[in-house]
Design a protein around this motif. Structure first.
Motif, PDB file in Angstrom:
ATOM      1  N   HIS A   1      -0.543   4.494   0.782  1.00  0.00           N
ATOM      2  CA  HIS A   1      -1.299   5.596   1.377  1.00  0.00           C
ATOM      3  C   HIS A   1      -0.841   5.998   2.767  1.00  0.00           C
ATOM      4  CE1 HIS A   1      -3.991   5.356  -2.027  1.00  0.00           C
ATOM      5  NE2 HIS A   1      -4.037   4.052  -1.848  1.00  0.00           N
ATOM      6  N   THR A   2       0.138   5.284   3.337  1.00  0.00           N
ATOM      7  CA  THR A   2       0.652   5.632   4.662  1.00  0.00           C
ATOM      8  C   THR A   2       2.180   5.718   4.603  1.00  0.00           C
ATOM      9  OG1 THR A   2       0.813   3.329   5.400  1.00  0.00           O
ATOM     10  CG2 THR A   2      -1.295   4.475   5.801  1.00  0.00           C
ATOM     11  N   ASP A   3       2.783   6.096   5.711  1.00  0.00           N
ATOM     12  CA  ASP A   3       4.231   6.299   5.762  1.00  0.00           C
ATOM     13  C   ASP A   3       4.996   5.080   6.274  1.00  0.00           C
ATOM     14  OD1 ASP A   3       3.442   6.383   8.386  1.00  0.00           O
ATOM     15  OD2 ASP A   3       4.560   8.194   8.891  1.00  0.00           O
ATOM     16  N   TRP A   4       4.461   3.890   6.105  1.00  0.00           N
ATOM     17  CA  TRP A   4       5.092   2.687   6.629  1.00  0.00           C
ATOM     18  C   TRP A   4       6.497   2.465   6.074  1.00  0.00           C
ATOM     19  CZ3 TRP A   4       6.499  -1.702   3.845  1.00  0.00           C
ATOM     20  CH2 TRP A   4       6.032  -1.768   2.531  1.00  0.00           C
TER      21      TRP A   4
ATOM     22  N   GLY B   1      -2.473  -2.784   3.563  1.00  0.00           N
ATOM     23  CA  GLY B   1      -3.098  -1.718   4.329  1.00  0.00           C
ATOM     24  C   GLY B   1      -4.465  -2.110   4.854  1.00  0.00           C
TER      25      GLY B   1
ATOM     26  N   GLU C   1       0.815  -1.225   0.000  1.00  0.00           N
ATOM     27  CA  GLU C   1       0.000   0.000   0.000  1.00  0.00           C
ATOM     28  C   GLU C   1       0.845   1.269   0.000  1.00  0.00           C
ATOM     29  OE1 GLU C   1      -0.898   2.415   2.433  1.00  0.00           O
ATOM     30  OE2 GLU C   1      -0.011   1.590   4.216  1.00  0.00           O
TER      31      GLU C   1
END
Length: 148
Positions: free
Chosen positions: A12-15, A84, A10
């Motif tokens: 869409h996040t800062d992982w 995600g 994914e």
């Protein structure tokens, strides 16, 4: 020895940044697919010409993106795949399957609620983590051979 770690999944996040920052003390080169969603979706038509049918628009982009992902997956020592919470990541599942078929060391990252849906992917993984911190700890142990 430098390790190549491919971060799939994914966007869409800062992982990815969390893992990269947490593992900065390790000799790792991180790679990933194109994470600019618009560029990834539109690269085929932007480079090879527009399409009136969405299928062919997507097909062109998928092919061009596959040039990158195939090379990076082949070169990876470890593949981390993040699923995600909000979106269904078909591409992440596909890349996990490719990594498994290539015999790559696979680490899967997802929330507990997705355990059932991802049971086959989890079964192919060498480790299943529920946080970026766990992934960093796995990488640290694997690369240094020491528990911290």
């Amino acid at each position: 020895m430098s390790w190549n770690v491919y971060l799939s999944g994914e966007i869409h996040t800062d992982w990815r940044e969390k893992i990269e920052n947490g593992a900065r003390h390790l000799d790792i080169k991180f790679t990933c697919p194109v994470t600019d969603h618009q560029a990834s979706d539109d690269c085929g038509s932007a480079i090879l010409g527009p399409e009136t049918q969405k299928f062919w628009h997507d097909r062109k982009g998928a092919g061009i993106n596959a040039v990158r992902t195939r090379k990076l997956l082949m070169d990876a020592d470890i593949v981390v795949v993040r699923f995600g919470e909000k979106y269904k990541q078909w591409n992440a599942a596909f890349e996990a399957g490719v990594a498994s078929a290539l015999g790559k060391s696979l680490i899967v990252l997802h929330v507990e609620e997705h355990q059932h849906a991802l049971k086959e992917v989890d079964a192919a993984a060498l480790a299943v983590a529920s946080s970026t911190e766990e992934v960093v700890r796995i990488l640290s142990y694997v690369i240094t051979g020491k528990l911290r």
